[in-house]
Design an enzyme around this catalytic site. Structure first.
Site, PDB file in Angstrom:
ATOM      1  N   HIS A  73      35.600  -5.492  11.606  1.00 53.98           N
ATOM      2  CA  HIS A  73      35.030  -6.823  11.345  1.00 53.98           C
ATOM      3  C   HIS A  73      35.634  -7.861  12.281  1.00 53.98           C
ATOM      4  CE1 HIS A  73      32.780  -5.505   7.925  1.00 53.98           C
ATOM      5  NE2 HIS A  73      33.837  -5.224   7.181  1.00 53.98           N
ATOM      6  N   HIS A  83      39.060  -0.564   9.100  1.00 53.23           N
ATOM      7  CA  HIS A  83      37.797  -1.165   8.645  1.00 53.23           C
ATOM      8  C   HIS A  83      37.798  -2.671   8.907  1.00 53.23           C
ATOM      9  CE1 HIS A  83      34.241  -1.511   5.989  1.00 53.23           C
ATOM     10  NE2 HIS A  83      34.760  -2.689   5.672  1.00 53.23           N
ATOM     11  N   GLU A  84      38.879  -3.332   8.533  1.00 55.93           N
ATOM     12  CA  GLU A  84      38.982  -4.778   8.745  1.00 55.93           C
ATOM     13  C   GLU A  84      39.079  -5.119  10.226  1.00 55.93           C
ATOM     14  OE1 GLU A  84      38.461  -6.926   6.414  1.00 55.93           O
ATOM     15  OE2 GLU A  84      38.282  -5.314   4.938  1.00 55.93           O
TER      16      GLU A  84
END
Length: 353
Positions: free
Chosen positions: A22, A18-19
């Protein structure tokens, strides 16, 4: 113990991915990333490259992407707060996008060796089944929708039929290439003879299979991922309608516990890996959808304020001051942490009871 470690690793990877979403979106948009870390806790390895500090941290659970101008306004032109609408939207949504993509890729890998898939296509009826008629169901019908819900994969048929409580169904079928609609079609479970001489209770319908080709594997994997998205929606509907409560929610401890249970109940080590991976795909898609909910502190909350500010600029030439938006996100974070603590306490309690 092996399954516990595998479950923790899977869960950590999902958060880390998920990170990473980003991070990749921020770099692609020219936004300054102060630090990108894999894992949490104290750093065991650090390396500065350009504007970004890359770190490997002690606990292999999650990670973070710290962007300039993310928590407070910065004068740096490459800060997140100085970017336009579309760049911010891409960066905020990229984490959920990576989670969804991860879930989809896991499903694709699991189905790579499949020879055939069960299909919601009727191949026969039990003797005496009243559902077969000129105005009812027929051999060759493919069930496309039940009570307004699309049939993505074969297992949806049983799930959607089981959700009905009044015994009449709205069905959409594909018959000889044409759409057929059956409105308020009565269906009830009866006792039918089985091939081994025993009896079973059901609808008296036998479904077939379809050969697994490259195209059908991709299609089935996509439909499976979309079915996971629907499961999240149905779960939220149950939560808001009162059919389910907070006691039915699970946090990281509950997820790891369930993954471990899935592994331990598998017949072989290979089955355990595949079953845990399938559950991880479900959690990955779940994380993607939940993170896009328009709640403060979540990516969806940030997107919500991004849209509100864009509308406010068009109508009033003003935006919500960043500090007030940050206050709301901080309050939302406190509430989410409180909810997570409650859910974690419930998960731990379930382990001992």
């Amino acid at each position: 113990m092996v399954y516990i470690l595998a479950a923790i690793l899977f869960f950590g990877v999902l958060i880390g991915v998920h990170e990473l979403g980003h991070f990749m979106a921020a770099k692609a948009c020219g936004v300054k990333v102060n630090e990108f870390a894999i894992g949490m806790g104290p750093a065991i390895f650090k390396k500065q490259k350009g504007d970004t500090l890359y770190a490997l941290r002690a606990f292999p659970v999650g990670g973070f992407c710290a962007m300039e101008g993310e928590d407070e306004d910065s004068a740096d032109p490459s800060a997140l707060n100085n970017q336009g609408f579309w760049k911010k939207l891409l960066i905020y949504a990229a984490g959920a996008g990576m989670n969804f993509l991860t879930g989809l890729l896991i499903i694709l890998v699991l189905y790579a060796g499949a020879k055939a898939f069960y299909a919601p296509t009727i191949v026969s009826f039990a003797d005496g089944c009243p559902l077969e008629s000129a105005n009812g169901l027929q051999v060759g019908d493919t069930i496309r929708s039940i009570d307004g819900e699309r049939v993505y994969i074969f297992s949806d048929v049983g799930m959607l039929l089981g959700r009905n409580t009044d015994g009449t169904f709205d069905l959409i079928l594909r018959r000889n290439g044409e759409k057929v609609v059956l409105k308020d079609f009565p269906m009830e479970r009866r006792e039918y003879p089985s091939t081994d001489g025993s009896t079973y209770t059901g609808f008296g319908i036998t479904f077939g299979t379809e050969e697994a080709t490259l195209g059908s594997r991709i299609k089935y994997s996509w439909n499976n991922a979309m079915d996971f998205v629907r499961l999240v929606r149905l779960s939220l509907q149950m939560l808001f309608s009162g059919e389910a409560g907070v006691k039915d929610l699970s946090g990281p401890v509950g997820i790891v516990s369930t993954m471990t249970e899935v592994g331990e109940q598998s017949a072989t080590a290979r089955d355990a890996v595949e079953n845990i991976a399938y559950f991880a795909a479900l959690i990955a898609v779940n994380l993607a959808v939940m993170n896009l909910l328009p709640l403060p502190a979540l990516d969806g909350g940030k997107i919500f304020f991004l849209v509100i500010n864009a509308i406010a600029m068009l109508l009033f030439k003003r935006q919500i001051p960043a500090k007030y938006e940050n206050y709301i996100h901080f309050a939302g974070l406190i509430l989410l942490l409180g909810l997570m603590l409650l859910i974690t306490f419930q998960d731990v309690w379930k382990l001992f009871t």
